[in-house]
Design a protein around this motif. Structure first.
Motif, mmCIF file in Angstrom:
data_model
loop_
_atom_site.group_PDB
_atom_site.id
_atom_site.type_symbol
_atom_site.label_atom_id
_atom_site.label_comp_id
_atom_site.label_asym_id
_atom_site.label_seq_id
_atom_site.Cartn_x
_atom_site.Cartn_y
_atom_site.Cartn_z
ATOM 1 N N LEU A 75 45.813 39.826 36.500
ATOM 2 C CA LEU A 75 46.042 38.139 36.054
ATOM 3 C C LEU A 75 47.209 38.429 35.217
ATOM 4 C CD1 LEU A 75 42.431 36.876 35.571
ATOM 5 C CD2 LEU A 75 44.391 35.999 37.052
ATOM 6 N N ALA A 76 47.251 39.435 34.320
ATOM 7 C CA ALA A 76 48.443 39.350 33.473
ATOM 8 C C ALA A 76 49.703 39.569 34.311
ATOM 9 C CB ALA A 76 48.130 40.435 32.515
ATOM 10 N N GLU A 77 49.702 40.055 35.550
ATOM 11 C CA GLU A 77 50.807 40.239 36.409
ATOM 12 C C GLU A 77 51.010 39.102 37.164
ATOM 13 O OE1 GLU A 77 52.762 43.044 36.643
ATOM 14 O OE2 GLU A 77 52.006 43.944 34.853
ATOM 15 N N GLY A 78 50.354 38.089 37.080
ATOM 16 C CA GLY A 78 50.452 36.955 37.731
ATOM 17 C C GLY A 78 49.737 36.839 39.207
ATOM 18 N N ILE A 79 48.794 37.788 39.525
ATOM 19 C CA ILE A 79 48.266 37.831 40.817
ATOM 20 C C ILE A 79 46.864 37.727 40.528
ATOM 21 C CG2 ILE A 79 47.544 39.878 42.348
ATOM 22 C CD1 ILE A 79 49.821 41.670 41.232
ATOM 23 N N THR A 80 46.487 36.740 41.811
ATOM 24 C CA THR A 80 44.891 36.324 41.740
ATOM 25 C C THR A 80 44.044 37.679 42.119
ATOM 26 O OG1 THR A 80 45.705 34.001 42.348
ATOM 27 C CG2 THR A 80 43.373 34.707 42.814
ATOM 28 N N PRO A 81 43.275 38.034 41.162
ATOM 29 C CA PRO A 81 42.418 39.185 41.754
ATOM 30 C C PRO A 81 41.428 38.841 42.610
ATOM 31 C CG PRO A 81 41.520 38.285 39.454
ATOM 32 C CD PRO A 81 43.064 37.315 40.057
ATOM 33 N N ALA A 82 41.074 39.902 43.345
ATOM 34 C CA ALA A 82 40.212 39.753 44.516
ATOM 35 C C ALA A 82 38.681 39.884 43.869
ATOM 36 C CB ALA A 82 40.062 41.256 45.542
ATOM 37 N N ASP A 83 37.668 39.660 44.840
ATOM 38 C CA ASP A 83 36.339 39.331 44.257
ATOM 39 C C ASP A 83 35.569 40.656 44.027
ATOM 40 O OD1 ASP A 83 36.525 36.600 44.155
ATOM 41 O OD2 ASP A 83 35.756 36.332 46.058
ATOM 42 N N THR A 84 36.231 41.838 45.030
ATOM 43 C CA THR A 84 35.459 43.163 44.916
ATOM 44 C C THR A 84 36.063 44.038 44.408
ATOM 45 O OG1 THR A 84 36.251 43.681 47.314
ATOM 46 C CG2 THR A 84 33.986 42.220 47.288
ATOM 47 N N MET A 85 35.426 45.346 44.015
ATOM 48 C CA MET A 85 36.142 46.485 43.390
ATOM 49 C C MET A 85 37.074 46.973 44.534
ATOM 50 S SD MET A 85 36.784 48.382 40.799
ATOM 51 C CE MET A 85 35.709 48.929 39.666
ATOM 52 N N LYS A 86 36.749 47.203 45.741
ATOM 53 C CA LYS A 86 37.374 47.546 46.593
ATOM 54 C C LYS A 86 38.650 46.701 47.073
ATOM 55 C CE LYS A 86 37.658 48.569 51.818
ATOM 56 N NZ LYS A 86 36.899 48.487 52.993
ATOM 57 N N GLY A 87 38.472 45.461 46.909
ATOM 58 C CA GLY A 87 39.675 44.298 46.838
ATOM 59 C C GLY A 87 40.839 44.610 45.742
ATOM 60 N N LEU A 88 40.057 44.942 44.713
ATOM 61 C CA LEU A 88 41.053 45.331 43.362
ATOM 62 C C LEU A 88 41.680 46.303 43.590
ATOM 63 C CD1 LEU A 88 38.367 44.030 40.922
ATOM 64 C CD2 LEU A 88 40.471 42.778 41.404
ATOM 65 N N LEU A 89 41.098 47.337 43.903
ATOM 66 C CA LEU A 89 42.146 48.574 44.134
ATOM 67 C C LEU A 89 42.953 48.545 45.159
ATOM 68 C CD1 LEU A 89 38.710 51.289 43.679
ATOM 69 C CD2 LEU A 89 40.570 50.606 41.990
ATOM 70 N N GLU A 90 42.506 47.735 46.459
ATOM 71 C CA GLU A 90 43.661 47.521 47.341
ATOM 72 C C GLU A 90 44.861 46.763 46.755
ATOM 73 O OE1 GLU A 90 41.283 45.842 50.373
ATOM 74 O OE2 GLU A 90 40.690 47.838 51.088
ATOM 75 N N GLN A 91 44.659 45.759 46.108
ATOM 76 C CA GLN A 91 45.513 44.902 45.376
ATOM 77 C C GLN A 91 46.450 46.075 44.495
ATOM 78 O OE1 GLN A 91 43.102 42.033 43.842
ATOM 79 N NE2 GLN A 91 44.688 40.517 44.427
ATOM 80 N N PHE A 92 45.998 46.771 43.681
ATOM 81 C CA PHE A 92 46.966 47.671 42.806
ATOM 82 C C PHE A 92 47.639 48.666 43.684
ATOM 83 C CE2 PHE A 92 44.386 46.479 39.203
ATOM 84 C CZ PHE A 92 45.162 46.839 38.295
ATOM 85 N N GLU A 93 47.087 49.068 45.000
ATOM 86 C CA GLU A 93 47.901 49.846 45.713
ATOM 87 C C GLU A 93 49.049 49.212 46.380
ATOM 88 O OE1 GLU A 93 47.370 52.656 49.493
ATOM 89 O OE2 GLU A 93 45.700 52.497 48.235
ATOM 90 N N ALA A 94 48.639 48.076 46.989
ATOM 91 C CA ALA A 94 49.582 46.995 47.682
ATOM 92 C C ALA A 94 50.794 46.608 46.622
ATOM 93 C CB ALA A 94 48.872 46.071 48.156
ATOM 94 N N GLU A 95 50.533 46.398 45.337
ATOM 95 C CA GLU A 95 51.652 45.974 44.539
ATOM 96 C C GLU A 95 52.264 47.130 43.867
ATOM 97 O OE1 GLU A 95 52.568 42.892 44.127
ATOM 98 O OE2 GLU A 95 51.101 42.074 45.563
ATOM 99 N N GLY A 96 51.770 48.223 44.061
ATOM 100 C CA GLY A 96 52.319 49.477 43.341
ATOM 101 C C GLY A 96 52.189 49.425 41.901
ATOM 102 N N LEU A 97 50.996 49.150 41.517
ATOM 103 C CA LEU A 97 50.569 49.059 40.113
ATOM 104 C C LEU A 97 50.118 50.225 39.661
ATOM 105 C CD1 LEU A 97 49.176 45.137 39.798
ATOM 106 C CD2 LEU A 97 51.677 46.188 39.087
ATOM 107 N N ASP A 98 50.111 50.462 38.405
ATOM 108 C CA ASP A 98 49.700 51.838 37.620
ATOM 109 C C ASP A 98 48.482 51.263 36.866
ATOM 110 O OD1 ASP A 98 48.718 54.067 36.534
ATOM 111 O OD2 ASP A 98 50.876 54.807 35.878
ATOM 112 N N ILE A 99 47.290 51.664 37.113
ATOM 113 C CA ILE A 99 46.163 51.078 36.430
ATOM 114 C C ILE A 99 46.081 51.746 34.950
ATOM 115 C CG2 ILE A 99 43.597 51.565 35.948
ATOM 116 C CD1 ILE A 99 43.464 51.577 39.321
ATOM 117 N N GLY A 100 46.974 52.928 34.856
ATOM 118 C CA GLY A 100 47.044 53.418 33.446
ATOM 119 C C GLY A 100 48.062 52.649 32.568
ATOM 120 N N GLU A 101 48.477 51.856 33.124
ATOM 121 C CA GLU A 101 49.816 50.912 32.424
ATOM 122 C C GLU A 101 49.273 49.546 32.054
ATOM 123 O OE1 GLU A 101 53.578 50.887 34.406
ATOM 124 O OE2 GLU A 101 53.607 52.993 34.107
ATOM 125 N N CYS A 102 47.913 49.284 32.263
ATOM 126 C CA CYS A 102 47.264 48.070 32.101
ATOM 127 C C CYS A 102 47.063 47.944 30.491
ATOM 128 C CB CYS A 102 46.059 47.908 32.660
ATOM 129 S SG CYS A 102 46.147 47.486 34.495
#
Length: 110
Positions: free
Chosen positions: A83-110
């Protein structure tokens, strides 16, 4: 897996730890009921933690957390980051992780 079964398994773990001479400090649970707790390093070194966890709590803890992963604190953390990146989050953990990968986001930088 019900919350009652999960909490009963945790109480059995705590009883085992106390019988072995170690205390368990229970902290505030996650929003989905996952129990957060701490133990002494001595309990780990002694092996009591692993023995009690495996015997009384481990399988139940794992099953409960997997069954509730979409509403756990990790999922909420990932949702807030997206949400802080302006992305509507998925409903599932699997979907969330897929979003991070697709957007090239680093979880460690949250």
């Amino acid at each position: 897996m019900t919350i009652d079964e999960y909490q009963r398994a945790f109480r059995n773990y705590v009883g085992c730890m106390e019988s072995a001479g170690f205390s368990v400090i229970e902290n505030e649970a996650d929003t989905n009921g996952v129990i957060n707790y701490s133990i002494s390093n001595d309990a780990v070194v002694n092996g009591a933690d692993q023995e009690c966890y495996d015997l009384h709590y481990g399988p139940v803890d794992s099953a409960y957390q997997v069954a509730h992963e979409d509403s756990g604190s990790s999922a909420e953390f990932l949702r807030a980051c997206l949400l802080a990146e302006g992305i509507t989050p998925a409903d599932t953990m699997k979907g969330l992780l897929e979003q991070f990968e697709a957007e090239g986001l680093d979880i460690g930088e949250c």
